[in-house]
Design an enzyme around this catalytic site. Structure first.
Site, PDB file in Angstrom:
ATOM      1  N   ASN A   9       0.751  -1.258  -0.004  1.00 51.51           N
ATOM      2  CA  ASN A   9       0.067   0.018  -0.014  1.00 51.51           C
ATOM      3  C   ASN A   9       0.800   1.326   0.220  1.00 51.51           C
ATOM      4  O   ASN A   9       1.812   1.574   0.949  1.00 51.51           O
ATOM      5  CB  ASN A   9      -0.743  -0.083   1.332  1.00 51.51           C
ATOM      6  CG  ASN A   9      -1.598   1.146   1.371  1.00 51.51           C
ATOM      7  OD1 ASN A   9      -1.909   1.968   0.470  1.00 51.51           O
ATOM      8  ND2 ASN A   9      -2.297   1.327   2.581  1.00 51.51           N
ATOM      9  N   TRP A  10       0.978   1.904  -1.206  1.00 55.08           N
ATOM     10  CA  TRP A  10       1.837   3.103  -1.322  1.00 55.08           C
ATOM     11  C   TRP A  10       1.228   4.545  -0.799  1.00 55.08           C
ATOM     12  O   TRP A  10       2.188   5.153  -0.641  1.00 55.08           O
ATOM     13  CB  TRP A  10       2.351   3.191  -2.765  1.00 55.08           C
ATOM     14  CG  TRP A  10       3.288   2.381  -3.112  1.00 55.08           C
ATOM     15  CD1 TRP A  10       3.775   1.216  -2.660  1.00 55.08           C
ATOM     16  CD2 TRP A  10       4.529   2.653  -4.120  1.00 55.08           C
ATOM     17  NE1 TRP A  10       4.960   0.651  -3.259  1.00 55.08           N
ATOM     18  CE2 TRP A  10       5.222   1.444  -4.302  1.00 55.08           C
ATOM     19  CE3 TRP A  10       4.459   3.583  -5.078  1.00 55.08           C
ATOM     20  CZ2 TRP A  10       6.485   1.466  -4.943  1.00 55.08           C
ATOM     21  CZ3 TRP A  10       5.730   3.669  -6.080  1.00 55.08           C
ATOM     22  CH2 TRP A  10       6.662   2.531  -5.908  1.00 55.08           C
ATOM     23  N   LYS A  11      -0.039   4.304  -0.178  1.00 56.05           N
ATOM     24  CA  LYS A  11      -0.836   5.544   0.164  1.00 56.05           C
ATOM     25  C   LYS A  11      -0.425   6.779  -0.723  1.00 56.05           C
ATOM     26  O   LYS A  11      -0.299   6.648  -2.109  1.00 56.05           O
ATOM     27  CB  LYS A  11      -0.048   5.644   1.564  1.00 56.05           C
ATOM     28  CG  LYS A  11      -0.335   4.495   2.311  1.00 56.05           C
ATOM     29  CD  LYS A  11       0.158   4.756   3.819  1.00 56.05           C
ATOM     30  CE  LYS A  11      -0.089   3.402   4.729  1.00 56.05           C
ATOM     31  NZ  LYS A  11      -0.253   3.497   6.073  1.00 56.05           N
ATOM     32  N   HIS A  88      -9.909   1.685   4.500  1.00 57.59           N
ATOM     33  CA  HIS A  88      -8.374   1.803   5.114  1.00 57.59           C
ATOM     34  C   HIS A  88      -8.965   2.707   6.368  1.00 57.59           C
ATOM     35  O   HIS A  88      -9.485   3.684   6.320  1.00 57.59           O
ATOM     36  CB  HIS A  88      -7.264   2.366   4.261  1.00 57.59           C
ATOM     37  CG  HIS A  88      -5.994   2.257   5.102  1.00 57.59           C
ATOM     38  ND1 HIS A  88      -5.666   3.255   5.821  1.00 57.59           N
ATOM     39  CD2 HIS A  88      -5.069   1.468   4.702  1.00 57.59           C
ATOM     40  CE1 HIS A  88      -4.292   2.865   6.337  1.00 57.59           C
ATOM     41  NE2 HIS A  88      -4.088   1.707   5.538  1.00 57.59           N
ATOM     42  N   GLU A  90      -6.975   5.117   7.414  1.00 57.66           N
ATOM     43  CA  GLU A  90      -6.927   6.427   7.365  1.00 57.66           C
ATOM     44  C   GLU A  90      -7.956   7.205   6.461  1.00 57.66           C
ATOM     45  O   GLU A  90      -8.116   8.180   6.562  1.00 57.66           O
ATOM     46  CB  GLU A  90      -5.340   6.449   6.349  1.00 57.66           C
ATOM     47  CG  GLU A  90      -4.107   6.427   7.441  1.00 57.66           C
ATOM     48  CD  GLU A  90      -3.064   5.700   6.506  1.00 57.66           C
ATOM     49  OE1 GLU A  90      -2.916   5.585   5.278  1.00 57.66           O
ATOM     50  OE2 GLU A  90      -2.132   5.252   7.348  1.00 57.66           O
ATOM     51  N   GLU A 158      -5.870  -4.446  10.474  1.00 60.49           N
ATOM     52  CA  GLU A 158      -4.957  -3.819  10.477  1.00 60.49           C
ATOM     53  C   GLU A 158      -5.112  -2.897  11.648  1.00 60.49           C
ATOM     54  O   GLU A 158      -6.079  -1.785  11.628  1.00 60.49           O
ATOM     55  CB  GLU A 158      -4.818  -2.634   9.347  1.00 60.49           C
ATOM     56  CG  GLU A 158      -4.283  -3.236   8.055  1.00 60.49           C
ATOM     57  CD  GLU A 158      -3.757  -2.330   7.025  1.00 60.49           C
ATOM     58  OE1 GLU A 158      -2.591  -2.681   6.536  1.00 60.49           O
ATOM     59  OE2 GLU A 158      -4.332  -1.068   6.956  1.00 60.49           O
ATOM     60  N   GLY A 164       2.519   2.027  10.873  1.00 59.74           N
ATOM     61  CA  GLY A 164       3.576   3.038  10.871  1.00 59.74           C
ATOM     62  C   GLY A 164       4.265   3.404  11.800  1.00 59.74           C
ATOM     63  O   GLY A 164       4.888   4.312  12.006  1.00 59.74           O
ATOM     64  N   SER A 197       2.899  -2.266  10.355  1.00 62.22           N
ATOM     65  CA  SER A 197       4.511  -2.385  10.786  1.00 62.22           C
ATOM     66  C   SER A 197       5.010  -3.784  10.235  1.00 62.22           C
ATOM     67  O   SER A 197       5.908  -4.227  10.981  1.00 62.22           O
ATOM     68  CB  SER A 197       4.748  -2.251  12.144  1.00 62.22           C
ATOM     69  OG  SER A 197       4.302  -0.749  12.468  1.00 62.22           O
ATOM     70  N   GLY A 218       2.535  -1.349   4.279  1.00 62.26           N
ATOM     71  CA  GLY A 218       2.662   0.347   3.890  1.00 62.26           C
ATOM     72  C   GLY A 218       4.078   0.638   3.583  1.00 62.26           C
ATOM     73  O   GLY A 218       4.782   0.275   2.744  1.00 62.26           O
TER      74      GLY A 218
HETATM   75  P1  PGA Z   1       2.662   0.351   7.503  1.00 59.68           P
HETATM   76  O1  PGA Z   1       0.974   0.685   6.951  1.00 59.68           O
HETATM   77  O2  PGA Z   1       2.981  -1.114   7.123  1.00 59.68           O
HETATM   78  O3  PGA Z   1       3.425   1.222   7.114  1.00 59.68           O
HETATM   79  O4  PGA Z   1       2.338   0.199   9.084  1.00 59.68           O
HETATM   80  C1  PGA Z   1       0.104  -0.550   6.699  1.00 59.68           C
HETATM   81  C2  PGA Z   1      -1.036   0.159   6.016  1.00 59.68           C
HETATM   82  O5  PGA Z   1      -1.534   1.123   6.395  1.00 59.68           O
HETATM   83  O6  PGA Z   1      -1.478  -0.473   5.080  1.00 59.68           O
END
Ligand code: PGA
Length: 238
Positions: A9-11, A88, A90, A158, A164, A197, A218
Site C-alpha cells: 500500500n503506497w498511500k 482503510h 486512514e 490492521e 506506521g 508495521s 505500507g
Molecule cells: P505500515 O502500513 O506497514 O506502514 O504500518 C500498513 C497500512 O496502513 O496498510
C-alpha cells in the site's frame, strides 16, 4: 482454497520516477506461487508495468458524476487495477468514512470486477479498553455487504495503533483476532491479511501464524528490497 497474498500500500507516495521501483517489485513477484499486488496512487496506475497486479486505494460508490476529486471503480478498472483497498483506517479517520459508506463502495467495486480489500482494525483506545473483537465484529457486520465471496473480497486486519509505528500485536493476539474474523465470514475460504508495521524482520514470524494468509504492507512496500524480502518470506511459508 485460501490464497496467500503480499500486498503493498503506497498511500500518497510515488512519482513517475518511482515506476522503476514498481518494475523491481514486479521482477521479485514473477514466478511466485503467492499473489502480489501494489496499491499505487491513482496517478501511477496506468503507467505501472503489466507484470504486476495493481489496486486503487479507495473508490466512490457511484460510477461517475459530479464528485470533484473522487475516483470511481470503473475508472480504476480502466486504469488497469484489479483490486481496490476500501475502508482503510486512514480513510475512516481523515475522511470520516462509515461502515455503510464502505459497504456501498465494496458493491461498486464488485460491479466493476474489482476485488475489494476491506480493512478493519481497532484504535489504540479500543485496544486498551479490551474492545478489539467487539469493534471488529461491528466493522465486519457493517462494511461487508451480502454477496461477499473469497473471490470478490479480501479482509485486511490492521490495528490502527500498529500502522506506521513499528508496533505489532503479539503473535498470540494476531492468531486470536484472525480466528475470530474467519469465524465471522460467510465461509472458510477468505484470505485474511495482517497489516501494521510488517517488515522483513517480522514477516516470517507473522506469516507462520494460523489464519494469517499474507500481509498488507505500507512503509516497507515503498522499497523494492524490503518488499521483495516480504514476498519471499510469504513464498517460503507455503
Ligand atoms: P505500515 O502500513 O506497514 O506502514 O504500518 C500498513 C497500512 O496502513 O496498510
Amino acid at each position: 482454497m485460501r490464497k496467500k497474498i503480499a500486498a503493498g500500500n503506497w498511500k500518497m507516495n510515488g512519482l513517475k520516477a518511482d515506476i522503476q521501483v514498481v518494475e523491481e517489485i514486479a521482477k521479485a513477484a514473477k514466478g511466485k506461487r503467492v499473489e502480489c499486488f501494489l496499491a499505487l496512487p491513482a496517478s501511477l496506475l496506468a503507467s505501472a508495468p503489466k507484470e504486476i497486479a495493481t489496486a486503487g486505494q479507495d473508490c466512490h460508490a457511484q460510477p461517475k458524476g459530479a464528485y470533484t476529486g473522487d475516483i470511481s471503480a470503473p475508472m480504476l478498472a480502466d486504469a488497469g487495477a484489479q483490486f481496490v483497498i476500501l475502508g482503510h483506517s486512514e480513510r475512516r479517520m481523515y475522511h470520516k468514512e462509515t461502515n455503510e459508506e464502505i459497504a456501498a463502495k465494496v458493491m461498486a467495486a464488485w460491479q466493476s470486477g474489482l476485488t475489494a480489500v476491506i480493512c478493519i482494525g481497532e484504535s489504540e483506545d479500543e485496544y486498551r479498553a479490551g474492545k478489539t473483537l467487539e469493534v471488529l465484529g461491528q466493522q465486519i457486520k457493517g462494511s461487508l455487504p451480502p454477496g461477499a465471496t473469497a473471490q470478490n473480497t479480501i479482509i485486511a486486519y490492521e490495528p490502527v495503533w500498529a500502522i506506521g509505528t513499528g508496533l505489532t500485536p503479539t503473535n498470540d493476539e494476531i492468531e486470536k483476532v484472525h480466528a475470530f474474523i474467519r469465524d465471522k465470514l460467510p465461509n472458510q475460504d477468505f484470505s485474511i491479511l495482517y497489516g501494521g508495521s510488517v517488515s522483513p524482520k517480522n514477516a516470517t514470524e507473522i506469516f507462520a501464524l494460523g489464519d494469517v494468509d499474507g500481509g498488507l504492507v505500507g512503509g516497507a512496500s515503498l522499497n523494492a528490497e524490503s518488499f521483495s524480502a516480504i514476498i519471499n518470506a510469504l513464498e517460503d511459508s507455503l
